[in-house]
Scaffold this active site. Structure first.
Site, PDB file in Angstrom:
ATOM      1  N   GLN A 130       0.833  -1.222   0.000  1.00  0.00           N
ATOM      2  CA  GLN A 130       0.000   0.000   0.000  1.00  0.00           C
ATOM      3  C   GLN A 130       0.861   1.264   0.000  1.00  0.00           C
ATOM      4  OE1 GLN A 130      -0.515  -2.668   1.994  1.00  0.00           O
ATOM      5  NE2 GLN A 130      -2.657  -2.918   2.547  1.00  0.00           N
ATOM      6  N   ASP A 147      -6.209   1.227  12.682  1.00  0.00           N
ATOM      7  CA  ASP A 147      -7.420   0.506  12.291  1.00  0.00           C
ATOM      8  C   ASP A 147      -8.353   0.310  13.481  1.00  0.00           C
ATOM      9  OD1 ASP A 147      -7.009  -0.493   9.302  1.00  0.00           O
ATOM     10  OD2 ASP A 147      -5.097  -0.363  10.335  1.00  0.00           O
ATOM     11  N   ASN A 165      -2.600  -1.455  13.794  1.00  0.00           N
ATOM     12  CA  ASN A 165      -2.379  -0.808  12.494  1.00  0.00           C
ATOM     13  C   ASN A 165      -1.664  -1.816  11.598  1.00  0.00           C
ATOM     14  OD1 ASN A 165      -2.635   1.588  10.838  1.00  0.00           O
ATOM     15  ND2 ASN A 165      -0.423   1.756  10.940  1.00  0.00           N
TER      16      ASN A 165
HETATM   17  O1  MRU Z   1      -5.378  -3.601   4.975  1.00  0.00           O
HETATM   18  P1  MRU Z   1      -5.711  -2.174   4.713  1.00  0.00           P
HETATM   19  O2  MRU Z   1      -4.985  -1.571   3.555  1.00  0.00           O
HETATM   20  O3  MRU Z   1      -7.183  -1.891   4.702  1.00  0.00           O
HETATM   21  O4  MRU Z   1      -5.124  -1.523   6.021  1.00  0.00           O
HETATM   22  C1  MRU Z   1      -5.515  -0.355   6.519  1.00  0.00           C
HETATM   23  C2  MRU Z   1      -4.406   0.571   6.423  1.00  0.00           C
HETATM   24  O5  MRU Z   1      -4.199   1.148   5.395  1.00  0.00           O
HETATM   25  C3  MRU Z   1      -3.508   0.833   7.502  1.00  0.00           C
HETATM   26  O6  MRU Z   1      -3.429  -0.032   8.506  1.00  0.00           O
HETATM   27  C4  MRU Z   1      -3.534   2.276   7.840  1.00  0.00           C
HETATM   28  O7  MRU Z   1      -2.322   2.606   8.360  1.00  0.00           O
HETATM   29  C5  MRU Z   1      -4.657   2.650   8.759  1.00  0.00           C
HETATM   30  S1  MRU Z   1      -6.179   2.680   7.975  1.00  0.00           S
HETATM   31  C6  MRU Z   1      -6.428   4.307   7.893  1.00  0.00           C
END
Ligand code: MRU
Length: 354
Positions: A196, A237, A247
């Site tokens: 990501q 999260d 997170n």
């Molecule tokens: O698995 P994802 O891409 O949905 O994960 C979420 C995230 O992008 C991260 O953990 C992020 O740092 C927090 S979500 C705003």
């Protein structure tokens, strides 16, 4: 957010169709998906066409509205209950998803005409999206003064526009500072296995014109040791009542490194990510995703063709935790839309009851 100069939200509702930026295709293609049913919306969340705590919350809210809008009179409550259970089963860690579903359930609870329930579900879902965008903007304003000038900020995964309806959390203070003329640059970690950071954070910072240097996850300690990082700013999260933070996997090791190097480590998140029902990080459900995400990787060939390649021997044993928990003691502070607070029980309780 601005994409090639045009303003977008990450996910929105048009009539009864959920429209969203397909994050599986970025940065190689910019495509908008149209989802006509709540089942399609749930599948888009599970498959991470939409991802990031806030964005999946907003999508889940719209999914609930879709279920209400499609249900015949007399079956609205049953349709909402089915949609809630399908949406809850998509991804377990981000609090925002459950928060959104609970908000819609609350506004449609009790006796009311079917048309009233449909209207309330649609209005509440739209309100959730607007609140999410506003919270991100506010986190940008509140977090911006934490950045020195010039600032070199290390971030992990993607907690930017694409992870919310708009603005984001960890990237919001960076966008605010950049728009206000502060010199700010970013180290984005690649964020294996789904990349990501490489695919989304590097792309959206480039759209906004913020200087960004991509580093492998393994280089963060070296960057800190060389004195190249002033501040670590990540998203969340789910935040437990005691301030422990779930997170993206890899966050915990960044927090430990930041403490070793005496670098401030902030977590930025809206209050919709805080779960007072979760006493500590030990109770946060951690999603485990498919082994294939680790064993295979995707990208473009030198000729610009999409390709998926295996990077590990056949039959490799894999663990693929999507998230980790950083204990509250490692955080310098939490940046929320209501202010910056210490990551500890009393401060969080006061913030949530304010
Ligand atoms: O698995 P994802 O891409 O949905 O994960 C979420 C995230 O992008 C991260 O953990 C992020 O740092 C927090 S979500 C705003």
């Amino acid at each position: 957010m601005r994409v090639n100069g045009t303003h977008y939200r990450t996910v929105w509702l048009e009539g009864s169709t959920v429209r969203l930026i397909d994050q599986r295709r970025l940065p190689f293609a910019f495509e908008i998906l149209s989802l006509r049913t709540y089942q399609e919306t749930a599948e888009a969340i599970r498959d991470m066409a939409v991802r990031g705590a806030g964005a999946i919350g907003v999508a889940a809210g719209f999914g609930m509205a879709q279920a209400a809008l499609a249900a015949p009179d007399g079956a609205v409550d049953a349709a909402l209950a089915r949609a809630a259970s399908a949406l809850r089963a998509t991804r377990p860690t981000a609090r925002n998803l459950f928060y959104a579903i609970e908000r819609i359930e609350a506004v449609v609870a009790g006796p009311a005409a079917p048309a009233a329930k449909r209207a309330r579900a649609g209005e509440a879902a739209q309100a959730l999206a607007d609140e999410d965008a506003r919270a991100g903007e506010r986190i940008g304003e509140i977090g911006q003064p934490l950045l020195p000038s010039p600032a070199s900020v290390l971030t992990h995964c993607n907690a930017g526009w694409l992870a919310f309806a708009d603005w984001g959390t960890a990237l919001a203070p960076i966008y605010r500072a950049h728009r206000d003329g502060k010199a700010v640059s970013v180290f984005a970690t690649e964020t294996r296995p789904r990349a990501q950071g490489a695919r989304l954070t590097a792309w959206e910072l480039a759209q906004e014109g913020v200087p960004c240097t991509l580093i492998p996850d393994t280089a963060a300690g070296s960057a800190m040791r060389q004195g190249l990082v002033n501040l670590v700013l990540v998203g969340a999260d789910r935040i437990a009542a005691n301030g422990d933070v779930a997170n993206k996997i890899g966050t915990y090791q960044l927090a430990v490194l930041a403490r070793t190097h005496r670098i401030p480590f902030y977590v930025a998140a809206p209050t919709s990510t805080i779960d007072l029902g979760c006493p500590s990080g030990d109770e946060i459900p951690i999603e485990q995703r498919a082994d294939d995400e680790v064993v295979w990787t995707e990208g473009l060939t030198a000729e610009g063709r999409p390709a998926r390649i295996r990077i590990s021997p056949d039959g490799s044993r894999v663990r693929n935790w999507a998230f980790d928990v950083t204990p509250a003691e490692y955080l310098t502070g939490l940046v929320t839309e209501r202010g910056v607070i210490r990551a500890e029980l009393r401060a969080i309780a006061e913030l949530m009851h304010a």
